[in-house]
Design a protein around this motif. Structure first.
Motif, PDB file in Angstrom:
ATOM      1  N   GLU A   1     -11.021   5.164 -11.695  1.00  0.00           N
ATOM      2  CA  GLU A   1     -12.064   5.772 -12.509  1.00  0.00           C
ATOM      3  C   GLU A   1     -12.170   7.251 -12.131  1.00  0.00           C
ATOM      4  O   GLU A   1     -11.893   7.640 -10.989  1.00  0.00           O
ATOM      5  CB  GLU A   1     -13.414   5.092 -12.272  1.00  0.00           C
ATOM      6  N   ASN A   2     -12.598   8.074 -13.076  1.00  0.00           N
ATOM      7  CA  ASN A   2     -12.811   9.501 -12.834  1.00  0.00           C
ATOM      8  C   ASN A   2     -14.278   9.818 -13.128  1.00  0.00           C
ATOM      9  O   ASN A   2     -14.661  10.027 -14.289  1.00  0.00           O
ATOM     10  CB  ASN A   2     -11.903  10.351 -13.710  1.00  0.00           C
TER      11      ASN A   2
ATOM     12  N   THR B   1     -14.829  16.590 -10.054  1.00  0.00           N
ATOM     13  CA  THR B   1     -14.097  15.412 -10.526  1.00  0.00           C
ATOM     14  C   THR B   1     -13.079  14.974  -9.472  1.00  0.00           C
ATOM     15  O   THR B   1     -12.466  15.802  -8.789  1.00  0.00           O
ATOM     16  CB  THR B   1     -13.365  15.723 -11.844  1.00  0.00           C
ATOM     17  N   PHE B   2     -12.912  13.678  -9.344  1.00  0.00           N
ATOM     18  CA  PHE B   2     -11.971  13.117  -8.392  1.00  0.00           C
ATOM     19  C   PHE B   2     -11.658  11.685  -8.826  1.00  0.00           C
ATOM     20  O   PHE B   2     -12.191  11.189  -9.824  1.00  0.00           O
ATOM     21  CB  PHE B   2     -12.534  13.139  -6.969  1.00  0.00           C
ATOM     22  N   GLU B   3     -10.802  11.022  -8.061  1.00  0.00           N
ATOM     23  CA  GLU B   3     -10.397   9.651  -8.382  1.00  0.00           C
ATOM     24  C   GLU B   3     -11.188   8.665  -7.531  1.00  0.00           C
ATOM     25  O   GLU B   3     -11.309   8.833  -6.309  1.00  0.00           O
ATOM     26  CB  GLU B   3      -8.892   9.461  -8.119  1.00  0.00           C
ATOM     27  N   TYR B   4     -11.716   7.678  -8.195  1.00  0.00           N
ATOM     28  CA  TYR B   4     -12.392   6.580  -7.510  1.00  0.00           C
ATOM     29  C   TYR B   4     -11.610   5.310  -7.835  1.00  0.00           C
ATOM     30  O   TYR B   4     -11.435   4.953  -8.998  1.00  0.00           O
ATOM     31  CB  TYR B   4     -13.838   6.459  -7.978  1.00  0.00           C
TER      32      TYR B   4
END
Length: 801
Positions: free
Chosen positions: A626-627, A656-659
């Motif tokens: 998810e972002n 913003t980053f990756e989860y």
């Protein structure tokens, strides 16, 4: 045999092809023009039924065998085209000095480019006839191009076979027989009704011919004769008059221009390697003249022969698309005589399509032991099976050379062809590799690997494309030392579709994806195997991707190889469970049939052939990415393995980053939870925790069957302090909302590494039961007893009415 080699051109000059049947023993002086009609007589109404410019076409089939060695030295089919170039009266010496009428003809071939005939040789004597009623031999005849006369003279308007049959025997056959060049005929007959004549001898040799009565041209003929060519040769020939020199008019193909066909193709020296995925699109079907060797008695020359050729554009799969590799690729070539183009000095040129009009008899004439030897091919045995499919097997009885082809008789397409001629050439219609992968080029797949050495890795695979792989499964079986056995319902030679990717691993210290490996196999499968056994040595890590639509029973062949490790293997709807009941060790594979994705692979693993104690505990599962948006984000956790527990994640982000996360019901590590019955495991990675301004909040809502008002729950985290244990979360880390039956967990985003949570519970105690009594009745009875006791204590009297 040296004599045989020297005599092959002499064969050309004798019985079957040229004008010198008698040249070998007769001297011809210079020819002098004579009267228009030799020997004028009231009995001489002889004339030819053909005229200058006439064309005669014959389909011929010939076979010549060396009687000393038993070897066939020539066997072929061809179209013989003759153009009557001149008819003239000449005076010459032959069985005396006489006047003759000579028909000269030119051997021709058809050129489809110019759509015209072209001369193959200079005009030569085609037939000679003379009549002299005052001579002891008052009729004389000889034929130039054939042991069977192809034209006969007419007397007035009649074909007088009663006269011509003995004349041919006396002036054409007998002189050759007297010289020992040719077997004698001691019997002849003619049939006026059929316009036929026949010559025989007691050894079974014969010559037979039928003619058209109105012009004296050959209709049909066949002969079996013995000729002395240095070695004795038995010559069998059949000649059929036709009225069209088009030898491709009967050819019919199963595909049309514009249609495409797909093949998997391998060429190499080993039993395993990368294959080619080919697409051939037909661009043209046209007649083409091909110089054809060893297809006549002209042994030293290639004879022009027309083939109808199927041309195609050849495309090769480059991983993502079919790329044009060449044009005018010859898929197939055939004519009425041969179903395939062939060459001399090497094995026939095997193509990819035959006419639907081809028969096994056509192949038997083209590919037989004699023809293979004449071609010089290292093959000497031919077998045919003509059932629902047409199969041919050509091999070397004393060597390893081998060719096997299977043709679909409906389409004419080669379903497969295997050639072992030093290297391996194998191709088949693309069918085995028609599997669908859910991922496409540039898609990414994230997954987690936990291993029993307490090392874990987070992997990102970026799909590059697919390619084909060839494998000889028998060699695979041999290489396995008996640990792997090919299922009986699978072919020995297989192609696989392999999906390849570049791989990166997550580095929590630098918070970056580090390059790990390029163009490695992520998954490999065909219509027989959802995962090839070869993938264990070719793939990156553990199997995480299968073809779409896979079902558990598809794994039976693959996991059968593990029966020596796991004695109990069961197949469910979307899982496979393998258990070693002696050691009580289990491995579970769960997958999504629709997508082909592994949803969880975990447990005890030992490879066949490894040491008995070489067990490892491993888990592999995909991660959903998810972002989060800037500001407050709420992420609803998705899982196809856990459906009754709802989890949401709340984040307040400054960038913003990756989860990444995964929710599943199975323990990913080899340490059991200290307390309670496990409900679920939740693995998640916050790739850039510094971008989260507040605590992360997890809201875990349990099903009503687990009442948080009466149920003790435990929240654990794996290896938070580096102790490789499940650590119980302190009470202040979470709160319980009885009204929503939820657990709210709050914690800081302090790591860019994986954090695995686990949730377990203790069921509330229940009242013990008395066997044989209903619980409700028991409660009512106890209540009644309590009332009675209370009455007694209060000394109140009561009585039953």
């Amino acid at each position: 045999m040296k004599k045989l080699q020297k005599s092959r051109f002499l064969i050309l000059l004798t019985l079957l092809m040229v004008s010198s049947f008698l040249m070998v023993f007769t001297y011809f002086p210079a020819v002098v023009a004579g009267p228009d009609i030799p020997m004028e007589s009231e009995y001489n109404g002889w004339h030819w039924g053909v005229e200058v410019g006439d064309e005669l076409y014959f389909e011929a089939e010939a076979n010549m065998r060396n009687m000393s060695s038993g070897e066939v030295v020539a066997i072929f089919r061809d179209i013989w085209i003759y153009n009557i170039s001149s008819i003239e009266n000449v005076t010459m010496e032959w069985l005396g000095f006489h006047e003759f009428s000579v028909v000269n003809a030119t051997r021709c071939y058809y050129d489809p480019d110019t759509m015209d005939l072209f001369a193959w040789a200079s005009p030569e004597e085609y037939a000679v006839f003379g009549f002299n009623e005052t001579d002891p031999i008052n009729h004389r005849y000889r034929a130039g191009f054939s042991a069977l006369p192809q034209i006969l003279p007419l007397n007035n308007s009649a074909l007088e076979l009663d006269i011509l049959t003995p004349v041919i025997n006396e002036t054409m056959y007998t002189p050759l027989a007297d010289m020992g060049v040719f077997n004698a005929f001691n019997y002849y007959e003619y049939n006026p009704a059929a316009n036929s004549l026949r010559f025989e001898n007691s050894s079974g040799y014969y010559a037979y011919a039928e003619y058209y009565g109105n012009n004296g041209t050959l209709k049909y003929g066949e002969a079996s004769i013995l000729a002395n060519m240095g070695d004795l040769m038995m010559i069998n020939v059949t000649i059929q008059r036709v009225f069209n020199y088009d030898i491709t008019d009967e050819v019919q193909w199963g595909l049309d221009i514009g249609e495409s066909v797909y093949y998997d193709y391998y060429e190499g020296s080993s039993g395993f390697g990368e294959a080619y995925d080919l697409k051939l699109t037909i661009t043209n079907i046209t007649d083409y003249i091909v110089p054809t060797p060893v297809n006549s008695f002209y042994f030293g020359e290639d004879i022009p022969m027309v083939f109808q050729v199927v041309f195609a554009n050849l495309y090769v799969w480059n991983g993502t698309d079919y790329e044009l590799d060449g044009s005018d690729f010859v898929m197939g070539a055939a004519n009425n005589f041969y179903p395939m183009l062939f060459g001399g000095g090497s094995p026939p040129e095997f193509l990819m399509i035959m006419p639907t009009t081809a028969t096994v008899e056509d192949l038997e004439f083209m590919w037989n032991e004699d023809k293979l030897r004449i071609w010089g091919a290292p093959l000497d045995t031919v077998e045919y099976n003509d059932n629902a499919e047409l199969e041919f097997i050509i091999s070397n009885s004393t060597g390893s050379e081998y060719i096997r082809g299977i043709v679909d008789k409906t389409t004419g397409l080669f379903k497969s062809l295997l050639a072992l001629m030093g290297e391996i050439i194998y191709y088949e219609l693309k069918d085995m590799t028609l599997v669908d992968w859910v991922l496409e080029p540039e898609d990414t797949l994230h997954y987690k690997i936990n291993e029993n050495d307490n090392e874990d890795s987070i992997v990102r695979a970026t799909i590059l494309g697919t390619f084909s792989v060839f494998a000889n499964m028998t060699l695979l079986e041999l290489d396995s030392g008996g640990l792997f056995t090919i299922p009986s319902d699978q072919p020995e030679l297989q192609f696989f579709s392999a999906i390849i990717a570049d791989f990166e691993t997550w580095n929590p210290l630098t918070e970056t994806w580090d390059f790990d490996a390029s163009e490695m196999v992520l998954g490999m499968a065909n219509t027989y195997w959802p995962l090839s056994p070869l993938a264990f040595s070719m793939s990156y890590g553990f199997p995480v991707l299968f073809p779409m639509g896979v079902v558990a029973s598809d794994f039976s062949g693959l996991f059968g190889a593990y029966s020596s490790i796991y004695d109990d293997i069961s197949y469910g709807t979307n899982y496979v469970t393998m258990t070693n009941t002696t050691l009580n060790r289990q491995l579970r594979l769960h997958f999504d049939s629709t997508s082909g994705m592994t949803t969880f692979l975990g447990g005890w693993i030992r490879q066949p052939g490894s040491a008995p104690d070489d067990w490892s505990y491993t888990s592999v599962y995909p991660l959903i990415i998810e972002n989060p948006i800037l500001g407050v984000s709420e992420i609803d956790i998705q899982s196809i393995l856990v459906s009754d527990i709802e989890i949401s994640v709340n984040l307040n982000t400054s960038g913003t980053f990756e989860y990444l996360y995964a929710l599943y019901p199975f323990n990913p590590v080899n340490i059991s939870l200290p307390n309670g019955t496990a409900l679920c495991y939740f693995d998640h990675i916050t790739t850039h925790p510094s971008m989260i301004s507040e605590n992360i909040t997890l809201t875990i809502t349990l099903p009503l069957s687990i009442n948080l008002a009466t149920t003790q729950v435990y929240l654990f985290a794996w290896n938070v302090s580096g102790s490789s244990t499940w650590e119980l979360a302190p009470p202040e880390a979470y709160e319980i909302n009885v009204l929503t039956n939820s657990i709210i967990v709050s914690y800081p985003a302090f790591s860019a590494d994986s954090i695995i949570f686990a949730l377990s519970y203790d069921a509330p105690p229940t009242l013990p039961g008395i066997p044989g009594y209903n619980s409700l009745l028991l409660i009512m009875g106890l209540t009644l007893c309590a009332i009675i006791i209370a009455k007694i204590k209060s000394k109140k009297k009561f009585k039953f009415n």
